[in-house]
Design a protein around this motif. Sequence first.
Motif, PDB file in Angstrom:
ATOM      1  N   THR A 120       0.875  -1.428   0.339  1.00  0.00           N
ATOM      2  CA  THR A 120       0.167   0.255   0.094  1.00  0.00           C
ATOM      3  C   THR A 120       0.928   1.203  -0.532  1.00  0.00           C
ATOM      4  OG1 THR A 120      -1.718  -1.047   1.161  1.00  0.00           O
ATOM      5  CG2 THR A 120      -1.838   1.434   1.406  1.00  0.00           C
ATOM      6  N   PRO A 121       1.879   1.507   0.830  1.00  0.00           N
ATOM      7  CA  PRO A 121       2.395   2.907   1.290  1.00  0.00           C
ATOM      8  C   PRO A 121       3.478   2.941   0.173  1.00  0.00           C
ATOM      9  CG  PRO A 121       2.812   1.988   2.920  1.00  0.00           C
ATOM     10  CD  PRO A 121       2.031   0.296   1.389  1.00  0.00           C
ATOM     11  N   ASP A 122       4.294   4.345  -0.250  1.00  0.00           N
ATOM     12  CA  ASP A 122       5.389   4.438  -0.885  1.00  0.00           C
ATOM     13  C   ASP A 122       6.235   3.879  -0.647  1.00  0.00           C
ATOM     14  OD1 ASP A 122       4.145   6.904  -1.601  1.00  0.00           O
ATOM     15  OD2 ASP A 122       3.985   7.695   0.110  1.00  0.00           O
ATOM     16  N   VAL A 123       6.882   3.162   0.177  1.00  0.00           N
ATOM     17  CA  VAL A 123       7.948   2.114   1.033  1.00  0.00           C
ATOM     18  C   VAL A 123       7.298   1.248  -0.253  1.00  0.00           C
ATOM     19  CG1 VAL A 123       8.597   3.014   2.669  1.00  0.00           C
ATOM     20  CG2 VAL A 123       6.684   1.022   2.819  1.00  0.00           C
ATOM     21  N   ALA A 124       6.058   0.409  -0.308  1.00  0.00           N
ATOM     22  CA  ALA A 124       5.891  -0.805  -0.884  1.00  0.00           C
ATOM     23  C   ALA A 124       6.107  -0.643  -2.077  1.00  0.00           C
ATOM     24  CB  ALA A 124       4.309  -1.981  -0.327  1.00  0.00           C
ATOM     25  N   ALA A 125       5.325   0.665  -2.761  1.00  0.00           N
ATOM     26  CA  ALA A 125       5.369   0.901  -3.903  1.00  0.00           C
ATOM     27  C   ALA A 125       6.729   1.107  -4.726  1.00  0.00           C
ATOM     28  CB  ALA A 125       5.066   3.181  -4.201  1.00  0.00           C
ATOM     29  N   THR A 126       7.783   1.932  -3.911  1.00  0.00           N
ATOM     30  CA  THR A 126       9.413   1.600  -4.568  1.00  0.00           C
ATOM     31  C   THR A 126       9.650  -0.095  -4.840  1.00  0.00           C
ATOM     32  OG1 THR A 126       9.882   3.437  -3.319  1.00  0.00           O
ATOM     33  CG2 THR A 126      12.020   2.188  -4.168  1.00  0.00           C
ATOM     34  N   SER A 127       9.058  -1.247  -3.839  1.00  0.00           N
ATOM     35  CA  SER A 127       9.579  -2.391  -3.778  1.00  0.00           C
ATOM     36  C   SER A 127       9.117  -3.231  -5.112  1.00  0.00           C
ATOM     37  CB  SER A 127       9.021  -3.225  -2.765  1.00  0.00           C
ATOM     38  OG  SER A 127       9.484  -2.496  -1.640  1.00  0.00           O
ATOM     39  N   LEU A 128       7.533  -2.603  -5.172  1.00  0.00           N
ATOM     40  CA  LEU A 128       6.998  -3.040  -6.430  1.00  0.00           C
ATOM     41  C   LEU A 128       7.709  -2.597  -7.686  1.00  0.00           C
ATOM     42  CD1 LEU A 128       4.246  -4.218  -8.205  1.00  0.00           C
ATOM     43  CD2 LEU A 128       3.546  -2.484  -7.666  1.00  0.00           C
ATOM     44  N   GLU A 129       8.255  -1.323  -8.418  1.00  0.00           N
ATOM     45  CA  GLU A 129       8.844  -0.681  -9.199  1.00  0.00           C
ATOM     46  C   GLU A 129       9.867  -1.812  -9.338  1.00  0.00           C
ATOM     47  OE1 GLU A 129       8.861   3.968 -10.547  1.00  0.00           O
ATOM     48  OE2 GLU A 129       9.327   3.287  -8.101  1.00  0.00           O
ATOM     49  N   PRO A 158      -5.453   6.768  -5.215  1.00  0.00           N
ATOM     50  CA  PRO A 158      -5.471   5.820  -4.886  1.00  0.00           C
ATOM     51  C   PRO A 158      -3.889   5.578  -4.577  1.00  0.00           C
ATOM     52  CG  PRO A 158      -5.437   6.083  -7.809  1.00  0.00           C
ATOM     53  CD  PRO A 158      -5.471   7.202  -6.823  1.00  0.00           C
ATOM     54  N   SER A 159      -3.797   4.182  -3.417  1.00  0.00           N
ATOM     55  CA  SER A 159      -2.314   3.799  -2.519  1.00  0.00           C
ATOM     56  C   SER A 159      -1.303   4.255  -3.316  1.00  0.00           C
ATOM     57  CB  SER A 159      -2.716   2.546  -2.234  1.00  0.00           C
ATOM     58  OG  SER A 159      -2.606   2.370  -3.582  1.00  0.00           O
ATOM     59  N   PRO A 160      -0.211   4.160  -3.517  1.00  0.00           N
ATOM     60  CA  PRO A 160       1.072   4.815  -3.725  1.00  0.00           C
ATOM     61  C   PRO A 160       1.372   3.970  -4.479  1.00  0.00           C
ATOM     62  CG  PRO A 160       1.109   5.607  -1.313  1.00  0.00           C
ATOM     63  CD  PRO A 160      -0.043   4.882  -1.746  1.00  0.00           C
ATOM     64  N   VAL A 161       1.459   2.549  -4.497  1.00  0.00           N
ATOM     65  CA  VAL A 161       1.183   1.033  -4.705  1.00  0.00           C
ATOM     66  C   VAL A 161       0.340   1.306  -5.650  1.00  0.00           C
ATOM     67  CG1 VAL A 161       0.694  -2.020  -4.771  1.00  0.00           C
ATOM     68  CG2 VAL A 161       2.277   0.107  -3.077  1.00  0.00           C
ATOM     69  N   GLY A 162      -0.627   1.488  -5.683  1.00  0.00           N
ATOM     70  CA  GLY A 162      -1.679   1.064  -7.058  1.00  0.00           C
ATOM     71  C   GLY A 162      -1.577   1.965  -8.158  1.00  0.00           C
ATOM     72  N   MET A 163      -0.821   3.072  -7.772  1.00  0.00           N
ATOM     73  CA  MET A 163      -0.552   4.015  -8.984  1.00  0.00           C
ATOM     74  C   MET A 163       0.691   3.852  -9.564  1.00  0.00           C
ATOM     75  SD  MET A 163      -1.384   8.328  -6.852  1.00  0.00           S
ATOM     76  CE  MET A 163      -0.321   8.314  -5.679  1.00  0.00           C
ATOM     77  N   ILE A 164       1.929   3.247  -9.163  1.00  0.00           N
ATOM     78  CA  ILE A 164       3.055   2.713  -9.782  1.00  0.00           C
ATOM     79  C   ILE A 164       1.969   1.622 -10.287  1.00  0.00           C
ATOM     80  CG2 ILE A 164       5.031   1.604  -9.246  1.00  0.00           C
ATOM     81  CD1 ILE A 164       5.172   4.407  -9.161  1.00  0.00           C
ATOM     82  N   LYS A 199      13.636   8.676   7.613  1.00  0.00           N
ATOM     83  CA  LYS A 199      14.656   7.798   6.979  1.00  0.00           C
ATOM     84  C   LYS A 199      15.029   6.556   7.187  1.00  0.00           C
ATOM     85  CE  LYS A 199      19.871   8.095   7.598  1.00  0.00           C
ATOM     86  NZ  LYS A 199      20.989   8.364   7.954  1.00  0.00           N
ATOM     87  N   LEU A 200      14.760   5.966   7.723  1.00  0.00           N
ATOM     88  CA  LEU A 200      15.195   4.420   8.152  1.00  0.00           C
ATOM     89  C   LEU A 200      14.096   3.120   7.785  1.00  0.00           C
ATOM     90  CD1 LEU A 200      16.410   3.929  11.696  1.00  0.00           C
ATOM     91  CD2 LEU A 200      18.093   3.636   9.974  1.00  0.00           C
ATOM     92  N   LEU A 201      12.772   3.946   7.228  1.00  0.00           N
ATOM     93  CA  LEU A 201      11.671   2.578   6.909  1.00  0.00           C
ATOM     94  C   LEU A 201      12.092   2.358   5.522  1.00  0.00           C
ATOM     95  CD1 LEU A 201       8.998   1.293   7.500  1.00  0.00           C
ATOM     96  CD2 LEU A 201       8.096   3.064   6.934  1.00  0.00           C
ATOM     97  N   PRO A 202      12.285   3.670   4.645  1.00  0.00           N
ATOM     98  CA  PRO A 202      12.461   3.111   2.868  1.00  0.00           C
ATOM     99  C   PRO A 202      14.220   2.910   2.708  1.00  0.00           C
ATOM    100  CG  PRO A 202      12.826   5.263   3.531  1.00  0.00           C
ATOM    101  CD  PRO A 202      12.366   5.083   4.518  1.00  0.00           C
ATOM    102  N   LEU A 203      14.599   2.845   4.280  1.00  0.00           N
ATOM    103  CA  LEU A 203      16.128   2.385   3.368  1.00  0.00           C
ATOM    104  C   LEU A 203      16.013   0.712   4.113  1.00  0.00           C
ATOM    105  CD1 LEU A 203      18.791   2.139   3.009  1.00  0.00           C
ATOM    106  CD2 LEU A 203      19.732   3.497   5.935  1.00  0.00           C
ATOM    107  N   LEU A 204      14.757   0.271   5.073  1.00  0.00           N
ATOM    108  CA  LEU A 204      14.907  -0.995   5.555  1.00  0.00           C
ATOM    109  C   LEU A 204      14.057  -1.398   4.265  1.00  0.00           C
ATOM    110  CD1 LEU A 204      14.752  -0.862   8.765  1.00  0.00           C
ATOM    111  CD2 LEU A 204      16.500  -1.785   8.473  1.00  0.00           C
ATOM    112  N   PHE A 205      13.436  -1.189   4.139  1.00  0.00           N
ATOM    113  CA  PHE A 205      12.352  -1.426   2.475  1.00  0.00           C
ATOM    114  C   PHE A 205      13.402  -2.157   1.780  1.00  0.00           C
ATOM    115  CE2 PHE A 205       8.525  -1.578   4.854  1.00  0.00           C
ATOM    116  CZ  PHE A 205       7.914  -2.266   4.556  1.00  0.00           C
ATOM    117  N   ASP A 206      14.134  -1.050   1.016  1.00  0.00           N
ATOM    118  CA  ASP A 206      15.019  -1.056  -0.124  1.00  0.00           C
ATOM    119  C   ASP A 206      16.055  -2.650  -0.288  1.00  0.00           C
ATOM    120  OD1 ASP A 206      14.334   1.417  -1.315  1.00  0.00           O
ATOM    121  OD2 ASP A 206      15.548   2.499  -0.451  1.00  0.00           O
ATOM    122  N   MET A 207      16.466  -2.527   1.117  1.00  0.00           N
ATOM    123  CA  MET A 207      17.241  -3.876   1.403  1.00  0.00           C
ATOM    124  C   MET A 207      16.331  -4.990   1.445  1.00  0.00           C
ATOM    125  SD  MET A 207      19.447  -2.427   5.192  1.00  0.00           S
ATOM    126  CE  MET A 207      19.932  -3.505   5.662  1.00  0.00           C
ATOM    127  N   GLY A 208      15.804  -4.590   2.219  1.00  0.00           N
ATOM    128  CA  GLY A 208      14.131  -5.770   1.936  1.00  0.00           C
ATOM    129  C   GLY A 208      14.605  -6.317   0.852  1.00  0.00           C
TER     130      GLY A 208
END
Length: 456
Positions: free
Chosen positions: A123-132, A166-172, A285-294
């Motif tokens: 759903t959120p921005d951090v997940a949208a980056t993962s989807l991309e 739409p959610s950030p994931v929905g838009m991506i 700062k850390l939440l998006p960084l950790l999702f990128d690592m994951g």
Amino acid sequence: MKFLVNQLTRIIMMGLSFHTFVYGFNSQNSHRIIVKAIASSSRYSLSTTTTTTGIAAKACRTFTSPCFFFPNSHGIEHYHKKSQSLHSLSRTTWGGHISTALFATAAGSGTTNEKARILFLGTPDVAATSLERLVSESQKESCPYEIVGVVTQPPKRRQRRGKEVPSPVGMIAQECNLPVLCPEKAKDDGFLTELEQMYKPDLCITAAYGQYLPKRFLKIPKFGTLNIHPSLLPRWRGASPVQRSLEAGDNPVGVTVLFTVSKMDAGPIVRQQELEIDENDNATKLLPLLFDMGTEMLVEVLPDVIAGKVTMETASPQEEESVVNADMIDSSEGELFVWRDSARMCHNKIRGFSMWPGTFLHVKIGGQENDNDDDDETELVKMKVLESRVCKQESGSETLTDEIVLGPNKGDGLRVVCGDGSVLELMTVQPVTRKAMDAKSFVNGLRGRTLRWVKL
């Protein structure tokens, strides 16, 4: 027209591959030409050809659920029924009296190395980056999987009177031309039936989706469901792992890729990575960084999962005796109790709650220590604290006082003596109804008046 649509639908529903379906139409006809394609086992490509101009406009797309195709003044468009979203497949202008042919080809027929079908949930921005990142990886010729659909939370109003967005994931997903499903609840029977009969994912991936997944869902993908969780499981299972780990002062922090089971965040661990952090790093700062690592860990392990080398049985089980729960945060937790807690405890809460709900304390501007708060010369203000740091002097070195003063050196913050005598510096603050400002700017606005924290 109805006969042709019925025949096409029957062919696909029977699981037979078909090569060509042609229908000529007049774009000025009053009726809308609709071809309903229900693709349950194959990938189909859609091409459009404007025969009167000799211009070929091709629009290829993978369809795995009920869709409508229809011409309009802009070209052929695809309407995904469940997601209520409209995707333009061709921007060819249909002028005048045009005859058009629709070619549906079983692109996957005859091939033996079919790619694994992945359904993404987030759903959120951090997940949208993962989807991309996953979509980009899936487009490589050697990649063993493809993203066939996306599940996200329903659109919401970002403003009180604004449109639903739409959610950030929905838009991506829309930008990537992926089908989108937005069930109110993941346990909805219609949603689960569509996954079972139409999408048929081999593997599901979740990243901050925000809903509990029922057992029926977990039984659908043959390779299971993988989750990106931003903590070093089994520590911090639950809804707020990054916030709780920072609030507790954890260092290192980390991220885990694990299989999903019915019990929240309790599945076996596929891979895990630690991250040493600075004492002033916050959740923003850390939440998006950790999702990128994951996500990178996930990309690395996916081929082995699809090949059957990494399974629920071969992954590492969690140690239940080491479980710590990351309970959902309530907005009331944002208050700073500087008279009771240490500077380090307050600082860690400010770091952990930087995204939401934020932190605050009540202060009194003007007056003396024992003045009545109702005095006309005093002002009671709720002040948000956006950034802070802990002074280096030892705990207990300062006498407890409610007065807040600016540090003596350039770049110092507003100094608050906490319950154990340690000192917290407030570097960036925001009085309610005012913009955020650094400590020096805030003091300049006091015009010589005193500032004290207040218990309410």
